[in-house]
Design a protein around this motif. Structure first.
Motif, short mmCIF file in Angstrom:
data_model
loop_
_atom_site.label_atom_id
_atom_site.label_comp_id
_atom_site.label_asym_id
_atom_site.label_seq_id
_atom_site.Cartn_x
_atom_site.Cartn_y
_atom_site.Cartn_z
N UNK A 128 7.09 12.15 -4.56
CA UNK A 128 6.59 13.52 -4.56
C UNK A 128 5.07 13.54 -4.45
N UNK A 129 4.56 14.72 -4.15
CA UNK A 129 3.14 14.82 -3.82
C UNK A 129 2.23 14.65 -5.03
N UNK A 130 2.68 15.05 -6.22
CA UNK A 130 1.80 14.92 -7.40
C UNK A 130 1.56 13.46 -7.70
N UNK A 131 2.66 12.69 -7.81
CA UNK A 131 2.54 11.26 -8.14
C UNK A 131 1.81 10.53 -7.02
N UNK A 132 2.15 10.83 -5.77
CA UNK A 132 1.50 10.18 -4.63
C UNK A 132 -0.01 10.44 -4.65
N UNK A 133 -0.40 11.67 -4.95
CA UNK A 133 -1.83 12.02 -4.96
C UNK A 133 -2.56 11.27 -6.07
N UNK A 134 -1.94 11.15 -7.22
CA UNK A 134 -2.61 10.46 -8.33
C UNK A 134 -2.69 8.95 -8.06
N UNK A 135 -1.61 8.38 -7.52
CA UNK A 135 -1.65 6.96 -7.16
C UNK A 135 -2.74 6.70 -6.12
N UNK A 136 -2.85 7.62 -5.16
CA UNK A 136 -3.81 7.46 -4.08
C UNK A 136 -5.25 7.63 -4.58
N UNK A 137 -5.43 8.49 -5.58
CA UNK A 137 -6.78 8.79 -6.06
C UNK A 137 -7.43 7.57 -6.70
N UNK A 138 -6.62 6.66 -7.25
CA UNK A 138 -7.18 5.51 -7.96
C UNK A 138 -6.21 4.34 -7.89
N UNK A 193 6.49 1.50 -1.76
CA UNK A 193 7.81 1.27 -1.19
C UNK A 193 7.77 0.17 -0.12
N UNK A 194 8.84 -0.63 -0.11
CA UNK A 194 8.95 -1.65 0.93
C UNK A 194 8.87 -1.03 2.33
N UNK A 195 9.51 0.14 2.49
CA UNK A 195 9.55 0.78 3.82
C UNK A 195 8.15 1.04 4.39
N UNK A 196 7.17 1.21 3.52
CA UNK A 196 5.79 1.41 3.98
C UNK A 196 5.07 0.10 4.24
N UNK A 197 5.71 -1.02 3.95
CA UNK A 197 5.01 -2.31 3.96
C UNK A 197 5.76 -3.42 4.69
N UNK A 223 0.84 -1.20 0.00
CA UNK A 223 0.00 0.00 0.00
C UNK A 223 0.88 1.25 0.00
N UNK A 224 0.24 2.39 -0.20
CA UNK A 224 0.94 3.67 -0.17
C UNK A 224 1.21 4.09 1.27
N UNK A 225 2.26 4.89 1.45
CA UNK A 225 2.58 5.42 2.78
C UNK A 225 3.56 6.56 2.62
N UNK A 226 4.11 7.02 3.73
CA UNK A 226 4.99 8.19 3.69
C UNK A 226 6.27 7.99 2.87
N UNK A 227 6.77 6.77 2.78
CA UNK A 227 7.98 6.55 1.97
C UNK A 227 7.68 6.75 0.49
N UNK A 228 6.45 6.40 0.07
CA UNK A 228 6.07 6.67 -1.32
C UNK A 228 6.01 8.18 -1.55
N UNK A 229 5.43 8.90 -0.62
CA UNK A 229 5.34 10.36 -0.75
C UNK A 229 6.72 10.97 -0.86
N UNK A 230 7.66 10.50 -0.03
CA UNK A 230 9.01 11.05 -0.03
C UNK A 230 9.73 10.73 -1.34
N UNK A 231 9.54 9.52 -1.85
CA UNK A 231 10.27 9.10 -3.05
C UNK A 231 9.64 9.65 -4.33
#
Ligand code: NAG
Ligand code: NAG
Ligand code: NAG
Ligand code: NAG
Ligand code: NAG
Length: 193
Positions: free
Chosen positions: A39-49, A79-83, A29-37
């Motif tokens: 960025x917020x644009x990609x993280x937001x789009x991945x999270x939206x769908x 990211x593995x770090x989030x999982x 799943x998504x988490x803060x390590x994804x956001x850090x790696x």
């Protein structure tokens, strides 16, 4: 106009038809390590769908996107770090039951592989669909094993002994719409021998 491109992207994503994701075993799943790696644009789009094509997330990935760290085409940038706490243990010969939630069919091909997380390369092919999600077929003709199947984990030697070394990746390429879908399940292998 700095904000216009993420907003346009989000409205595009919101109107796009969702596609596919592994639901069993519970994948990364998504988490803060994804956001850090990523960025917020990609993280937001991945999270939206969570079903959406990976390509949508990097149309305009924004200034904080780090392609190397994000590896968006490997485990969907999750990211593995989030999982870490969702790492399974699979002995050689374990049959792992998978379910895929496929919201839209897009003809292409797919596979499930054990992947090396450090090199981001496949170690073992577990399931292959030479044709996947044929969108000219109606529901009665959908092959059951596209969304409900089992893979048998081979003996991987010592390659997957430590958490963070290996995952199982489900990978679908919609060759006509040119879209990629991926889900990963982290695991270790403890050998009795
Ligand atoms: C991007 O990520 C890689 C791998 O984590 C790292 O080595 C590199 O320093 C990062 N680049 C920037 C600009 O942060
Ligand atoms: C994993 O579980 C441990 C112990 O419950 C917790 O401290 C840690 O924050 C968890 N890590 C993540 C990434 O959720
Ligand atoms: C799985 O499918 C993808 C997409 O077609 C392909 O790029 C990849 O090489 C395949 N994996 C293996 C292990 O062949
Ligand atoms: C998809 O199914 C149709 C109808 O059975 C068939 O004609 C077509 O060849 C299939 N597509 C692929 C890529 O196999
Ligand atoms: C998946 O199911 C189809 C029939 O719907 C069958 O032809 C194919 O061999 C199966 N694939 C595997 C890898 O078992």
């Amino acid at each position: 106009m700095k904000l216009s491109s993420p907003i346009l992207l989000l409205s595009f994503v919101a109107t796009a038809v969702a596609h596919g994701v592994v639901t069993t075993p519970t994948p990364r799943a998504l988490g803060p390590a994804n956001l850090a790696a990523c960025g917020s644009v990609v993280n937001t789009i991945l999270k939206a769908d969570k079903y959406g094509p990976i390509e949508n997330s990097i149309i305009s990935p924004g200034p904080t996107y780090n392609a190397t760290a994000c590896h968006v085409f490997f485990c969907r940038g999750y990211q593995f770090a989030d999982n870490v706490n969702n790492t399974r243990v699979y002995a050689p010969g374990t049959a792992v039951h998978f379910l895929v939630d496929m919201e839209a069919h897009h003809t292409g091909w797919a596979n499930v592989s054990v992947v090396n997380l450090a090199t981001q390369t496949p170690i073992a092919r577990l399931f292959t669909w030479p044709v996947y999600a044929n969108d000219t077929l109606g529901p009665p003709d959908w092959p059951k094993n596209e969304t409900d199947f089992s893979v048998t984990i081979p003996d991987l030697g010592k390659q997957c002994a430590t958490a963070g070394q290996c995952a199982i990746q489900w990978w679908w390429w919609g060759s006509q719409v040119k879209q990629t879908y991926e889900s990963c399940v982290d695991f270790t292998q403890v050998r009795s021998g």
